[in-house]
Design a protein around this motif. Structure first.
Motif, PDB file in Angstrom:
ATOM      1  N   UNK A 208      -1.450  -8.789  -0.393  1.00 46.35           N
ATOM      2  CA  UNK A 208      -1.446  -8.699  -1.651  1.00 46.35           C
ATOM      3  C   UNK A 208      -2.369 -10.189  -1.516  1.00 46.35           C
ATOM      4  N   UNK A 209      -1.676 -11.407  -1.533  1.00 47.39           N
ATOM      5  CA  UNK A 209      -1.019 -12.853  -1.663  1.00 47.39           C
ATOM      6  C   UNK A 209      -2.779 -12.887  -1.462  1.00 47.39           C
ATOM      7  N   UNK A 210      -2.817 -12.420   0.293  1.00 41.27           N
ATOM      8  CA  UNK A 210      -3.656 -13.933   1.223  1.00 41.27           C
ATOM      9  C   UNK A 210      -4.703 -13.013   0.637  1.00 41.27           C
TER      10      UNK A 210
ATOM     11  N   UNK B  18     -20.136  -9.073  -4.735  1.00 43.34           N
ATOM     12  CA  UNK B  18     -19.695  -7.556  -4.336  1.00 43.34           C
ATOM     13  C   UNK B  18     -18.276  -8.121  -3.337  1.00 43.34           C
ATOM     14  N   UNK B  19     -16.943  -7.875  -3.322  1.00 50.64           N
ATOM     15  CA  UNK B  19     -16.175  -7.282  -2.575  1.00 50.64           C
ATOM     16  C   UNK B  19     -16.049  -6.052  -1.740  1.00 50.64           C
ATOM     17  N   UNK B  20     -15.591  -5.737  -0.735  1.00 47.21           N
ATOM     18  CA  UNK B  20     -15.221  -4.744  -0.253  1.00 47.21           C
ATOM     19  C   UNK B  20     -13.894  -5.000   0.055  1.00 47.21           C
ATOM     20  N   UNK B  21     -12.953  -3.770   0.170  1.00 45.13           N
ATOM     21  CA  UNK B  21     -11.212  -4.259   0.415  1.00 45.13           C
ATOM     22  C   UNK B  21     -10.959  -2.695   1.142  1.00 45.13           C
ATOM     23  N   UNK B  22     -10.412  -2.899   2.446  1.00 50.30           N
ATOM     24  CA  UNK B  22      -9.223  -1.712   3.644  1.00 50.30           C
ATOM     25  C   UNK B  22      -8.448  -1.752   2.329  1.00 50.30           C
ATOM     26  N   UNK B  23      -8.165  -0.822   1.646  1.00 46.93           N
ATOM     27  CA  UNK B  23      -6.845  -0.684   0.444  1.00 46.93           C
ATOM     28  C   UNK B  23      -6.083   0.512   1.717  1.00 46.93           C
TER      29      UNK B  23
ATOM     30  N   UNK C 267       2.412   0.588  -3.780  1.00 48.72           N
ATOM     31  CA  UNK C 267       2.533  -0.404  -5.224  1.00 48.72           C
ATOM     32  C   UNK C 267       1.968  -1.382  -4.972  1.00 48.72           C
ATOM     33  N   UNK C 268       1.953  -1.951  -3.953  1.00 51.73           N
ATOM     34  CA  UNK C 268       1.137  -3.338  -3.448  1.00 51.73           C
ATOM     35  C   UNK C 268      -0.398  -3.727  -3.142  1.00 51.73           C
ATOM     36  N   UNK C 269      -0.881  -2.350  -2.699  1.00 49.03           N
ATOM     37  CA  UNK C 269      -1.457  -2.190  -2.053  1.00 49.03           C
ATOM     38  C   UNK C 269      -2.519  -1.981  -3.633  1.00 49.03           C
ATOM     39  N   UNK C 270      -2.160  -0.583  -4.572  1.00 50.14           N
ATOM     40  CA  UNK C 270      -2.430  -0.536  -6.171  1.00 50.14           C
ATOM     41  C   UNK C 270      -2.632  -1.415  -7.164  1.00 50.14           C
ATOM     42  N   UNK C 271      -1.769  -2.858  -6.667  1.00 46.93           N
ATOM     43  CA  UNK C 271      -1.835  -4.135  -7.203  1.00 46.93           C
ATOM     44  C   UNK C 271      -2.671  -5.171  -6.670  1.00 46.93           C
TER      45      UNK C 271
END
Length: 216
Positions: free
Chosen positions: A89-91, A106-111, A125-129
């Motif tokens: 999350x933080x990084x 624009x942001x692309x995220x690997x969740x 939960x951390x991924x969702x946060x």
């Protein structure tokens, strides 16, 4: 989509991040690829600009149009809940904020497939946060990839081989047709290509489920 894109990647030493890096370097519409990392990524290319950073204090970045967030670990590797949250999350959030400050729209995220800020399970939960936190940054486009179990050559990247991935890969060869697409293991390269396909033109929040990123 801008004719010349300046992108940033965090997590380029991992399965998905490394695939994003290689494909972006081969993309003629990308002028510069800025990689934020603690150690060199061992890739040489005229477009590549490495930033060896302390993720707790990221210096101002040059002009960025897109950022791809692929930093992640496991609970086992992290060693504690606090350490896991700091990485996953933080990084990622710190990189996103630095990129937005540098102009990224624009942001692309690997969740993760089951990401949910209200999940009973800490990992999900951390991924969702993180997904929620990125939404509050109000980028023009936010593309969230939620892959199932990732497959790829971790050994080639100097990462430990995960037994669960090996077992799932072999099981998938036998049971694959019987498993719904969203739950089938997915090659990291397919996740990377899905993000690179959707992020440049994203004008809203988009969630890509694992089955949508599987090749047809």
């Amino acid at each position: 989509m801008a004719t010349q894109r300046h992108i940033a990647i965090a997590g380029a030493s991992g399965l998905v991040g490394h695939s994003i890096l290689l494909d972006a370097l081969d993309d003629a519409s990308v002028e510069e690829v800025h990689v934020l990392c603690r150690n060199p990524v061992k890739v040489s290319h005229p477009k590549l600009v490495e930033h060896l950073v302390d993720f707790q204090l990221i210096p101002p970045l040059p002009k960025i149009s897109e950022v791809y967030l692929a930093v992640g670990t496991t609970m086992h590797q992290a060693g504690s809940r606090e350490a896991f949250r700091n990485v996953d999350l933080e990084i990622n959030l710190a990189v996103a904020r630095a990129a937005v400050a540098a102009g990224a729209q624009r942001i692309g995220l690997v969740s993760a497939m089951a990401a949910n800020p209200k999940s009973f399970f800490f990992y999900n939960r951390v991924k969702g946060e993180l997904e929620e936190a990125l939404t509050t940054l109000a980028p023009e486009g936010l593309v969230i990839a939620r892959p199932s179990l990732l497959l790829g050559d971790r050994e080639a990247l100097g990462q430990p081989i995960r037994l669960s991935e090996t077992l799932t890969m072999y099981a998938g060869k036998v049971l694959g047709p019987l498993v719904p697409q969203n739950y089938r293991p997915i090659q990291a390269q397919n996740v990377a290509r899905a993000l690179l396909r959707h992020v440049p033109n994203a004008d809203r929040k988009i969630v890509l489920c694992s089955g949508e990123m599987q090749p047809t």
